[in-house]
Design a protein around this motif. Sequence first.
Motif, PDB file in Angstrom:
ATOM      1  N   LEU A  41       0.798  -1.223   0.000  1.00 27.61           N
ATOM      2  CA  LEU A  41       0.000   0.000   0.000  1.00 27.61           C
ATOM      3  C   LEU A  41       0.834   1.277   0.000  1.00 27.61           C
ATOM      4  N   ALA A  42       2.069   1.201   0.457  1.00 29.76           N
ATOM      5  CA  ALA A  42       2.893   2.419   0.521  1.00 29.76           C
ATOM      6  C   ALA A  42       3.039   3.113  -0.834  1.00 29.76           C
ATOM      7  N   PRO A  43       3.219   2.381  -1.951  1.00 28.80           N
ATOM      8  CA  PRO A  43       3.300   3.066  -3.247  1.00 28.80           C
ATOM      9  C   PRO A  43       1.971   3.640  -3.721  1.00 28.80           C
ATOM     10  N   ILE A  44       0.872   3.207  -3.110  1.00 30.48           N
ATOM     11  CA  ILE A  44      -0.464   3.635  -3.510  1.00 30.48           C
ATOM     12  C   ILE A  44      -0.934   4.841  -2.699  1.00 30.48           C
ATOM     13  N   GLU A  54       8.917   0.367   7.863  1.00 31.91           N
ATOM     14  CA  GLU A  54      10.015  -0.583   7.688  1.00 31.91           C
ATOM     15  C   GLU A  54       9.502  -1.872   7.056  1.00 31.91           C
ATOM     16  N   GLY A  55       8.297  -2.255   7.416  1.00 30.10           N
ATOM     17  CA  GLY A  55       7.663  -3.410   6.808  1.00 30.10           C
ATOM     18  C   GLY A  55       6.644  -2.957   5.777  1.00 30.10           C
ATOM     19  N   GLU A  56       5.595  -3.755   5.558  1.00 29.48           N
ATOM     20  CA  GLU A  56       4.580  -3.407   4.559  1.00 29.48           C
ATOM     21  C   GLU A  56       3.185  -3.727   5.077  1.00 29.48           C
ATOM     22  N   PHE A  57       2.280  -2.795   4.848  1.00 29.81           N
ATOM     23  CA  PHE A  57       0.859  -3.102   4.906  1.00 29.81           C
ATOM     24  C   PHE A  57       0.414  -3.422   3.484  1.00 29.81           C
ATOM     25  N   MET A  58      -0.448  -4.430   3.334  1.00 25.47           N
ATOM     26  CA  MET A  58      -0.797  -4.916   2.006  1.00 25.47           C
ATOM     27  C   MET A  58      -2.300  -5.168   1.896  1.00 25.47           C
ATOM     28  N   PRO A 236     -15.052  -2.437  -1.773  1.00 26.73           N
ATOM     29  CA  PRO A 236     -14.769  -1.808  -0.482  1.00 26.73           C
ATOM     30  C   PRO A 236     -13.881  -2.626   0.446  1.00 26.73           C
ATOM     31  N   SER A 237     -13.373  -3.777   0.005  1.00 25.83           N
ATOM     32  CA  SER A 237     -12.780  -4.733   0.942  1.00 25.83           C
ATOM     33  C   SER A 237     -11.407  -4.335   1.468  1.00 25.83           C
ATOM     34  N   ALA A 238     -10.783  -3.299   0.914  1.00 26.27           N
ATOM     35  CA  ALA A 238      -9.461  -2.883   1.397  1.00 26.27           C
ATOM     36  C   ALA A 238      -9.550  -1.804   2.474  1.00 26.27           C
ATOM     37  N   GLY A 239     -10.748  -1.507   2.939  1.00 23.59           N
ATOM     38  CA  GLY A 239     -10.942  -0.395   3.864  1.00 23.59           C
ATOM     39  C   GLY A 239     -10.070  -0.460   5.106  1.00 23.59           C
ATOM     40  N   LEU A 240     -10.029  -1.608   5.771  1.00 18.16           N
ATOM     41  CA  LEU A 240      -9.235  -1.743   6.989  1.00 18.16           C
ATOM     42  C   LEU A 240      -7.761  -1.499   6.714  1.00 18.16           C
ATOM     43  N   MET A 241      -7.230  -2.094   5.641  1.00 24.44           N
ATOM     44  CA  MET A 241      -5.803  -1.984   5.360  1.00 24.44           C
ATOM     45  C   MET A 241      -5.437  -0.569   4.922  1.00 24.44           C
ATOM     46  N   PHE A 242      -6.332   0.111   4.203  1.00 26.61           N
ATOM     47  CA  PHE A 242      -6.118   1.526   3.892  1.00 26.61           C
ATOM     48  C   PHE A 242      -5.962   2.327   5.186  1.00 26.61           C
ATOM     49  N   THR A 243      -6.850   2.075   6.130  1.00 26.10           N
ATOM     50  CA  THR A 243      -6.842   2.828   7.385  1.00 26.10           C
ATOM     51  C   THR A 243      -5.531   2.626   8.128  1.00 26.10           C
ATOM     52  N   LEU A 244      -5.044   1.398   8.181  1.00 29.44           N
ATOM     53  CA  LEU A 244      -3.798   1.113   8.880  1.00 29.44           C
ATOM     54  C   LEU A 244      -2.609   1.803   8.218  1.00 29.44           C
ATOM     55  N   GLU A 245      -2.540   1.756   6.890  1.00 27.72           N
ATOM     56  CA  GLU A 245      -1.422   2.394   6.180  1.00 27.72           C
ATOM     57  C   GLU A 245      -1.456   3.911   6.371  1.00 27.72           C
ATOM     58  N   GLU A 252       4.471   8.602  14.221  1.00 24.11           N
ATOM     59  CA  GLU A 252       5.919   8.329  14.193  1.00 24.11           C
ATOM     60  C   GLU A 252       6.237   6.865  14.444  1.00 24.11           C
ATOM     61  N   LYS A 253       5.533   6.223  15.359  1.00 24.72           N
ATOM     62  CA  LYS A 253       5.810   4.822  15.659  1.00 24.72           C
ATOM     63  C   LYS A 253       5.388   3.931  14.491  1.00 24.72           C
ATOM     64  N   ASP A 254       6.296   3.059  14.056  1.00 24.95           N
ATOM     65  CA  ASP A 254       6.015   2.174  12.924  1.00 24.95           C
ATOM     66  C   ASP A 254       5.292   0.918  13.406  1.00 24.95           C
ATOM     67  N   LEU A 255       4.036   0.807  13.030  1.00 20.68           N
ATOM     68  CA  LEU A 255       3.224  -0.332  13.462  1.00 20.68           C
ATOM     69  C   LEU A 255       3.590  -1.638  12.776  1.00 20.68           C
ATOM     70  N   THR A 256       4.342  -1.571  11.678  1.00 23.61           N
ATOM     71  CA  THR A 256       4.633  -2.809  10.929  1.00 23.61           C
ATOM     72  C   THR A 256       5.687  -3.662  11.618  1.00 23.61           C
ATOM     73  N   HIS A 257       6.531  -3.073  12.440  1.00 26.32           N
ATOM     74  CA  HIS A 257       7.617  -3.811  13.100  1.00 26.32           C
ATOM     75  C   HIS A 257       8.497  -4.546  12.085  1.00 26.32           C
ATOM     76  N   GLY A 258       8.563  -4.018  10.865  1.00 27.67           N
ATOM     77  CA  GLY A 258       9.377  -4.656   9.830  1.00 27.67           C
ATOM     78  C   GLY A 258       8.747  -5.888   9.212  1.00 27.67           C
ATOM     79  N   LEU A 259       7.479  -6.150   9.491  1.00 30.81           N
ATOM     80  CA  LEU A 259       6.796  -7.352   9.003  1.00 30.81           C
ATOM     81  C   LEU A 259       5.924  -7.040   7.793  1.00 30.81           C
ATOM     82  N   ARG A 260       5.518  -8.101   7.119  1.00 30.39           N
ATOM     83  CA  ARG A 260       4.569  -7.990   6.010  1.00 30.39           C
ATOM     84  C   ARG A 260       3.180  -8.301   6.566  1.00 30.39           C
ATOM     85  N   ILE A 261       2.310  -7.290   6.560  1.00 24.50           N
ATOM     86  CA  ILE A 261       1.009  -7.392   7.218  1.00 24.50           C
ATOM     87  C   ILE A 261      -0.095  -7.152   6.191  1.00 24.50           C
TER      88      ILE A 261
END
Length: 343
Positions: A41-44, A54-58, A236-245, A252-261
Amino acid sequence: MKKKRNKAYLKALAVGVALAILGTFIQLPYYVTKPGMATELAPIIDVENGFKDEGEFMLTTIRMGQANIFSYGLAKLQKYHEILPINHVRRDNESDEEYTIRQLFYMEDSQESAITVAYQHANKPVTVKNHGIYIMGIVEGMPAEKELKAGDRIFEVDGKPIEEHTEFMEYVAGKKENEVIKISVERNGEEKTVSVPLSPFPNNPDKIGIGIELITDIEVVTDPKIEIDTKKIGGPSAGLMFTLEIYNQLTEKDLTHGLRIAGTGTINIDGQVGPIGGIGQKIIAANNSDVDIFFAPNENGAADSDYRQALETAKDIKSDMKIVPVDTFEDALHYLENLDKNK
């Protein structure tokens, strides 16, 4: 003898090619769905001067198309390919164009809810403005069919500015059969005014209208500014992941912890997460992209919830993804904020 065999072979080949062409182009009254992919989602999504992950929301997707003979037959043989009757996907008499427009509107509405929820939780300014109403669909056989199209934005009726779809419905409710209203619309950047008479609905003769399905056109104004480029991703199914990204870029705090979520689920203006279709196929898409954590709609603990189905699919394909149930955006946020404790 050899020439006869060659002729027979060529004839059989020609018949086979013809059948293959027919099998490809003849569409059946079904849709076939299958696992799609997980997309970062970061490129979007780009929040102005936002923090980086550091990680990715997807978001996760499914692939869907109207069935032909071959795709229908293949779906019968594939465990996680699903065959859906056409009326389970498209509404009665809904064209391909109207279906696509409806899905794009659902995506836009999902984005607006996601932005609002994320900015509010991050204590950032966000306001919502109404800009008229969009036509989502046209009822076949009704007067609107001749003058209006799905995707038109109505901004005036009889010279009166319209900001919400409820205003339009209340205005029309005060009219009588055969009365004519003048509707001003914007279509492809151009404005026009058309005259449309009111008539009874074919399946509900006691109800008078022009035969359109409406949704309010909302603009979300934020500080900092945000841009979302989903191109032609619908639904509409990406709503939750949009919100997190969005929230992650705002704080400032990175919620991804370097993981793929990854995950799925609708989001409404109150931050509630709703169920979607094709959860099993999305689990496969996420697993194929080496996702570590997957959020699934819990549906308040229902026995047949998306979360339960996600668990079953993950077990069936022997995935080691962590499947996390959520009913609200705050559930997902709390899980990630306490991820070290949850491991």
